[in-house]
Design a protein around this motif. Structure first.
Motif, PDB file in Angstrom:
ATOM      1  N   ILE A 319       0.820  -1.212   0.000  1.00 31.36           N
ATOM      2  CA  ILE A 319       0.000   0.000   0.000  1.00 31.36           C
ATOM      3  C   ILE A 319       0.855   1.264   0.000  1.00 31.36           C
ATOM      4  N   SER A 320       2.123   1.150   0.388  1.00 28.20           N
ATOM      5  CA  SER A 320       2.900   2.378   0.548  1.00 28.20           C
ATOM      6  C   SER A 320       3.156   3.073  -0.769  1.00 28.20           C
ATOM      7  N   GLY A 321       3.241   2.271  -1.873  1.00 26.36           N
ATOM      8  CA  GLY A 321       3.500   2.888  -3.178  1.00 26.36           C
ATOM      9  C   GLY A 321       2.375   3.795  -3.611  1.00 26.36           C
ATOM     10  N   GLY A 326       3.339  12.414   3.265  1.00 28.41           N
ATOM     11  CA  GLY A 326       4.550  13.178   3.474  1.00 28.41           C
ATOM     12  C   GLY A 326       5.529  12.362   4.300  1.00 28.41           C
ATOM     13  N   LEU A 327       6.688  12.976   4.554  1.00 27.38           N
ATOM     14  CA  LEU A 327       7.759  12.253   5.220  1.00 27.38           C
ATOM     15  C   LEU A 327       7.350  11.848   6.640  1.00 27.38           C
ATOM     16  N   LEU A 328       6.747  12.773   7.391  1.00 33.34           N
ATOM     17  CA  LEU A 328       6.406  12.476   8.790  1.00 33.34           C
ATOM     18  C   LEU A 328       5.359  11.378   8.883  1.00 33.34           C
ATOM     19  N   VAL A 329       4.377  11.449   8.008  1.00 32.30           N
ATOM     20  CA  VAL A 329       3.329  10.426   8.020  1.00 32.30           C
ATOM     21  C   VAL A 329       3.938   9.074   7.659  1.00 32.30           C
ATOM     22  N   ALA A 330       4.841   9.077   6.687  1.00 32.61           N
ATOM     23  CA  ALA A 330       5.483   7.824   6.292  1.00 32.61           C
ATOM     24  C   ALA A 330       6.260   7.237   7.464  1.00 32.61           C
ATOM     25  N   ILE A 331       7.001   8.088   8.162  1.00 33.37           N
ATOM     26  CA  ILE A 331       7.785   7.606   9.312  1.00 33.37           C
ATOM     27  C   ILE A 331       6.849   7.036  10.374  1.00 33.37           C
ATOM     28  N   LEU A 332       5.742   7.729  10.609  1.00 31.75           N
ATOM     29  CA  LEU A 332       4.785   7.273  11.623  1.00 31.75           C
ATOM     30  C   LEU A 332       4.215   5.900  11.239  1.00 31.75           C
TER      31      LEU A 332
ATOM     32  N   VAL B 646      23.438  26.518  -4.127  1.00 30.04           N
ATOM     33  CA  VAL B 646      24.317  27.281  -3.237  1.00 30.04           C
ATOM     34  C   VAL B 646      24.194  26.762  -1.808  1.00 30.04           C
ATOM     35  N   HIS B 647      22.960  26.589  -1.360  1.00 30.86           N
ATOM     36  CA  HIS B 647      22.734  26.152   0.029  1.00 30.86           C
ATOM     37  C   HIS B 647      22.223  24.714   0.009  1.00 30.86           C
ATOM     38  N   PRO B 648      22.732  23.876   0.888  1.00 31.69           N
ATOM     39  CA  PRO B 648      22.242  22.497   0.915  1.00 31.69           C
ATOM     40  C   PRO B 648      20.768  22.430   1.297  1.00 31.69           C
ATOM     41  N   GLU B 649      20.048  21.515   0.649  1.00 33.70           N
ATOM     42  CA  GLU B 649      18.660  21.254   1.038  1.00 33.70           C
ATOM     43  C   GLU B 649      18.552  19.782   1.347  1.00 33.70           C
ATOM     44  N   THR B 650      17.949  19.484   2.470  1.00 32.48           N
ATOM     45  CA  THR B 650      18.023  18.095   2.953  1.00 32.48           C
ATOM     46  C   THR B 650      16.711  17.331   2.825  1.00 32.48           C
ATOM     47  N   GLU B 651      15.707  17.875   2.182  1.00 38.63           N
ATOM     48  CA  GLU B 651      14.426  17.164   2.156  1.00 38.63           C
ATOM     49  C   GLU B 651      14.564  15.805   1.473  1.00 38.63           C
ATOM     50  N   ALA B 652      15.192  15.798   0.299  1.00 33.60           N
ATOM     51  CA  ALA B 652      15.362  14.530  -0.419  1.00 33.60           C
ATOM     52  C   ALA B 652      16.281  13.588   0.353  1.00 33.60           C
ATOM     53  N   VAL B 653      17.320  14.145   0.935  1.00 31.51           N
ATOM     54  CA  VAL B 653      18.255  13.331   1.719  1.00 31.51           C
ATOM     55  C   VAL B 653      17.550  12.731   2.926  1.00 31.51           C
ATOM     56  N   ASP B 654      16.680  13.527   3.563  1.00 33.65           N
ATOM     57  CA  ASP B 654      15.939  13.011   4.726  1.00 33.65           C
ATOM     58  C   ASP B 654      15.047  11.850   4.323  1.00 33.65           C
ATOM     59  N   ARG B 655      14.420  11.954   3.162  1.00 31.00           N
ATOM     60  CA  ARG B 655      13.566  10.853   2.711  1.00 31.00           C
ATOM     61  C   ARG B 655      14.392   9.603   2.471  1.00 31.00           C
ATOM     62  N   ALA B 656      15.561   9.805   1.859  1.00 30.37           N
ATOM     63  CA  ALA B 656      16.424   8.646   1.616  1.00 30.37           C
ATOM     64  C   ALA B 656      16.873   8.029   2.941  1.00 30.37           C
ATOM     65  N   ALA B 657      17.232   8.863   3.907  1.00 24.57           N
ATOM     66  CA  ALA B 657      17.670   8.339   5.207  1.00 24.57           C
ATOM     67  C   ALA B 657      16.522   7.626   5.915  1.00 24.57           C
TER      68      ALA B 657
END
Lengths: 369, 673
Positions: A319-321, A326-332, B646-657
């Motif tokens: 179901i995750s696909g 968002g990121l927080l909901v996914a982590i939860l 110029v400035h690092p953005e970590t949203e994509a990196v956070d998702r990968a982590a």
């Protein structure tokens, strides 16, 4: 001589009045060893669990004076439902302990994730191509990692290191948890001390058992190697799901079956080790295998857990696909999945303790006692 | 006992499917229905087919048990050159599989594209009799001038003058190999290609003409003259047959065999397939010359994929007819080999008949690999079938140009960013995927324009001839403009159809149609190694202010130490560079802090420095630079370095982590508590 008798524990079943059963136990029987009392800690009674106490939920052994009974005929046989119920009881009884162990597990994985995050940040935080990769653009993902060929290896090493560390810590955690389940302390506030002492006391026995279990697991690896010889070619030529199932069954079925058997035996060997300090790991392992033959119910119990674990994992993956979370909901959501799996594992251990506390089969004792 | 039996009982449910699989043998072979002769002629384009230089009349009988063929061939060859021909040279391709001393075997070591030669699965062809213009049998005078038996030469008593004709009658027999390199059998499936003695091509300048009849190399395909084919096949009546051209007659013999008579016009090869279990599905493709029958043959268990191949083939015939040249033949046949033969026989092109591949449980709808293979192989009918460049000397004119063109078509059908995969959250465009998976071009040691058998190895041949050429053409298309380039490609097709064009022809026509010289690109891209290597080197921004320092002389000297005004704009400088070997005009996108995007162009054609500085004054600073934001410059090794923040953005990196955390925790729960 030691007498079976009613325990003073709050959950124990009162002793039967009238004809008190008395079983003489050979003091040289290495299966039952009296432990020296630990020196008292700062507070509370010393860590000296009574591991010969039968399972709290089972009726006591009956004895009719005949030789066969003296050899320890199997009394109450817990059902699958009883084992599952024991698991639920344990979760209700020790929520703090379960929560603490889970938080430790989460902590180790978060530490690994943090390290991974640092590596990924250094490589990709200033590269917009990686944003597209994480949005599902496969060529962007391939190109990103092609530009940093060392990174994948580093990430795998971080994950591998976390796995090895947690596996070692698991030996302590399992020993402690089994000690608490086998002999719950009188007071709740002693659970942590009981757990710690049990974990420390059983760490090396469980480690030795893990080394002995390499032998049966080698059979699993050999079975997989034999079954998977032509798997690549057959998978390549599989046109339909039906074509896929049979080669996979042949390659993965026997080793999975063997793994199922070995894992169950090892689980019960662990319980045995915690229950009978001083027992050798090899003996405990052999007793574990013997128990599978004597009580095949244990295999179903373990299988139930395995299927539950796989089902929850696959269900989430399926179901995750399609979830646009968002990121927080996914982590939860992922943590809910992880908690459910973890609690099921604790429930499995509690059920195994429940069964192990029923009578030990006598023939084994005669042969190897 | 009861307890012990229980684990054994658990094995029983596994036994049933395993036993069923083990017992499953081939289905029974039955007489197949008599095929119906085609009503349409083989050539449907207005006017005649191209002049027939090498026409064949062949009668052949297939023995499906021994996998052998017996054939009789009558070749009518016209000397289209300016010099008399004193000998005739023939390809005997099948001898490449005769033993380990053949050039093909020594180069391939018995492996090709994932398929391996079966031990003992040898193949060969033997000429039992050969006579020229009704003369005596000349087998005693046959020579093998090459390093193996794949080239045969017969000296002529009377040279064939320019414009003259030679009629050669050959009796031959063939042992098909177990298929691993396009031709052969696997079980009951027979794919019969490169199976008859085939005359070479006269090439060269007048006065020094020679035979182009190379030995069969691993890294080369085929080059032959156009002609007409009249082929009669005798096969068991239990076998379905598909062949080049159209079926003009079918009849049964008394001895459980069937005779099938095929004709093809304006083609340079004839192949056929025989299999007892194939089914066929059909559709029509609409072309400027009228409807074209598109037939797909597959075994019943692959019927789901047959539908997909049919849709792709129809789209390809229609698409390439518009893009390059209207398809001139009545039929397009697609063979979908059974899975155990796909590695060896799949993914190959012949005039009016192709073999496809990639049927797999791992290529469901949305993973367009089966469609891509079909579009690619059908596309070869234009670059190999109609244009028919010399594949031995200039393989890229077929393989690479086709790879490029079918990428354009796949993008049109399935979307530019999803033309390879559109499955769940995963998407991949064909062009970008090809570049991402082929490795860096600078590590490929061979140029595009090189004779096929002179490549370093098969990996280099595949990477350069296919992926690098496609990337080069896509890059050139972007550089000169999409519509103009596609119109020029169409002009090339229309002008050079059936004329065996060379690189010189392609470049000449492109330059004429585009109205510009292309040497700045053609020389490094086609004749050099490497590619562009675009990188963002620097981004710097500062608030604009008056210059600081000492100004003036003598009594007018003063010190200026200005601060930026409160509403001062930013002055930004962006430097991009191309550190590769191929210059390429490119778009550079500057992203400002408020999200606005400024598009700049660096019209790099190899003159001037290998870097370019852009200066921008704006209230907002530049925070990100992307070279080629639409990813059209494919001949490039810049990869990750084509964009910079110029400035690092970590949203994509956070998702990968977070993905890493969950996977690690799952593994921890499997291994431990």
């Amino acid at each position: 001589m030691k007498k079976w008798g009613a325990s003073e524990d709050e959950d124990s079943v009162p002793a039967v009045v009238g004809d008190q059963p008395t079983i003489e136990i050979d003091a040289n029987d290495s299966a039952v060893t009296e432990m020296e009392a630990e020196p008292s800690g700062p507070k509370g009674k010393a860590f000296q669990p009574d591991r010969t106490r039968p399972a709290p939920t089972l009726p006591p052994l009956t004895f009719d004076g005949s030789i066969s009974s003296a050899s320890g005929s199997l009394a109450a046989r817990p059902s699958l439902f009883t084992l599952a119920r024991a698991g639920a009881r344990a979760l209700r009884r020790f929520p703090g302990l379960c929560g603490s162990i889970y938080l430790l597990q989460l902590g180790v994985s978060l530490a690994a994730a943090s390290l991974m995050g640092l590596l990924l940040t250094e490589a990709f935080a200033r590269r917009p191509l990686f944003d597209r990769a994480m949005d599902g653009d496969l060529p962007a993902l391939l190109t990103s990692f092609a530009g940093r060929p060392d990174l994948l290896g580093a990430l795998l090493m971080v994950a591998g290191g976390a796995l090895v560390l947690y596996w070692l810590v698991s030996l302590f955690l399992t020993g402690g948890l089994l000690a608490v389940l086998l002999d719950p302390p009188d007071r709740r506030r002693e659970v942590a001390r009981w757990f710690g002492a049990g974990g420390a006391a059983n760490f090396f026995p469980l480690l030795r058992l893990a080394l002995w279990s390499i032998l049966p697991y080698a059979a699993v690896v050999i079975a997989f190697g034999l079954g998977a010889r032509d798997l690549g070619t057959r998978l390549e030529r599989a046109v339909s799901t039906g074509d896929l199932v049979v080669p996979l069954l042949i390659a993965v079925g026997p080793p999975l079956l063997l793994h199922w058997i070995c894992a169950t035996a090892v689980d019960y060997a662990r319980v045995d080790l915690v229950r009978h300090p001083g027992m050798s790991g090899l003996r405990a392992l052999m007793r574990g295998f013997h128990l599978l033959v004597a009580r095949p119910l244990v295999l179903f119990h373990t299988a139930l857990y395995g299927l539950f674990f796989a089902g929850v994992t696959v269900g989430y993956a399926a179901i995750s696909g399609s979830l646009a979370e968002g990121l927080l909901v996914a982590i939860l959501l992922r943590q809910i999945v992880s908690i459910v799996r973890f609690l099921a594992h604790v429930g499995l251990l509690a059920g195994q303790v429940e069964l192990a506390c029923s009578a030990v089969p006598a023939p084994f004792r005669r042969r190897f006692g | 006992m009861r307890a012990a039996a229980l684990p054994l009982a658990l094995l029983f449910p596994l036994a049933a499917p395993i036993g069923a699989a083990a017992c499953r043998g081939a289905p029974d072979v039955e007489v197949v229905p008599m095929p119906v002769a085609d009503k349409t002629p083989p050539w449907i384009a207005p006017g005649s087919p191209p002049p027939a230089i090498a026409s064949y009349e062949i009668q052949a009988t297939l023995d499906v048990d021994s996998h052998q063929l017996r054939g009789r061939e009558t070749l009518t060859w016209v000397n289209s050159g300016a010099d008399p021909a004193k000998e005739l040279q023939f390809h005997l391709y099948m001898n490449a599989f005769k033993n380990e001393d053949s050039v093909f075997w020594r180069e391939s070591r018995g492996k090709m594209r994932g398929a391996k030669a079966a031990r003992g699965g040898w193949g060969w062809i033997e000429v039992n009799a050969i006579a020229v213009d009704g003369g005596p049998d000349a087998t005693g005078r046959m020579k093998y001038p090459g390093p193996d038996e794949t080239v045969m030469e017969i000296p002529l008593d009377t040279p064939v003058p320019p414009g003259g004709t030679a009629k050669v009658t050959i009796l031959f027999e063939v042992q098909l190999p177990e298929v691993y390199a396009r031709t052969g059998y696997k079980g009951d499936f027979h794919m019969i290609g490169q199976w008859f003695p085939k005359i070479g091509v006269r090439v060269g300048e007048p006065g020094s003409q020679r035979w182009h009849c190379e030995p069969f190399h691993l890294m080369s395909e085929f080059f032959a003259d156009f002609g007409n084919y009249d082929v009669t096949l005798t096969v068991p009546d239990t076998h379905v047959v598909a062949a080049t051209g159209v079926l003009v007659e079918a009849r049964d013999n008394q001895d459980d065999t069937r005779v099938l008579h095929y004709k093809a016009e304006g083609v340079h090869d004839f192949v056929w397939m025989a299999d007892p279990f194939m089914e066929v599905i059909k559709a029509n493709a609409h072309t400027p010359h009228g409807p074209v029958d598109v037939w797909v043959y597959s075994r019943p268990e692959q019927s789901e994929f047959a539908e997909r191949h049919l849709a792709a083939a129809v789209a390809a015939v229609e698409g390439f007819s518009k893009m390059v040249y209207p398809y001139p033949w009545a039929r397009m046949t697609v063979i979908d080999p059974p899975p155990d033969a796909a590695d060896g026989a799949g993914g190959m092109e012949y005039p009016t008949l192709v073999t496809t591949a990639s049927d797999s449980v791992f290529t469901p709808e949305g993973v367009w690999l089966p469609e891509f293979v079909t579009v690619h192989e059908v596309g070869h009918n234009w670059f190999q079938g109609i244009l028919a460049s010399n594949e031995v000397d200039e393989a890229w004119l077929d393989e690479g140009m086709n790879d490029y063109a079918d990428g354009v078509l796949m993008d049109k059908i399935y979307g530019e960013e999803t033309s390879l995969i559109e499955w769940g959250p995963i998407r991949a465009g064909l062009g970008a995927s090809r570049v991402a998976m082929s490795g860096t071009f600078r590590e490929m040691p061979d140029p595009i324009a090189q004779r096929s058998f002179e490549f370093n190895d098969y990996r280099s041949y595949g990477g350069v001839t296919y992926a690098k050429t496609a990337a080069a053409m896509a890059t050139l298309q972007h550089a000169v403009g999409d519509e103009k380039f596609l119109a020029a490609l169409h002009a090339y097709g229309m002008e050079m159809g059936f004329k065996h064009p060379t690189e010189a022809d392609l470049v000449r026509i492109l330059e004429r149609e585009l109205g510009q010289k292309l040497d700045w690109f053609v020389r490094p891209a086609l004749h050099g190694t490497g590619a562009a290597d675009l990188r963002v080197r620097d981004i710097s921004c500062r608030l604009k202010r008056a210059s600081r320092g000492v100004f003036g002389r003598g009594g007018h000297r003063k010190v200026v130490d200005a601060e930026p005004a409160p509403d001062a704009p930013y002055h930004c400088e962006v430097v991009v560079a191309n550190v590769g070997t191929v210059p390429v005009p490119v778009e550079v996108e500057l992203v400002l802090e408020d999200g606005r995007r400024l598009s700049k162009r660096w019209n790099d054609r190899g003159e001037g420095p290998r870097w370019r500085r852009f200066e921008v004054d704006d209230p907002q600073p530049v925070v990100e630079v992307v070279i080629d934001p639409r990813n059209r410059v494919r001949l490039d090794d810049g990869g990750l370095h084509r964009s910079l923040r110029v400035h690092p953005e970590t949203e994509a990196v956070d998702r990968a982590a977070a993905h890493g955390q969950f996977l690690t925790q799952t593994a921890m729960q499997v291994l431990g508590l």
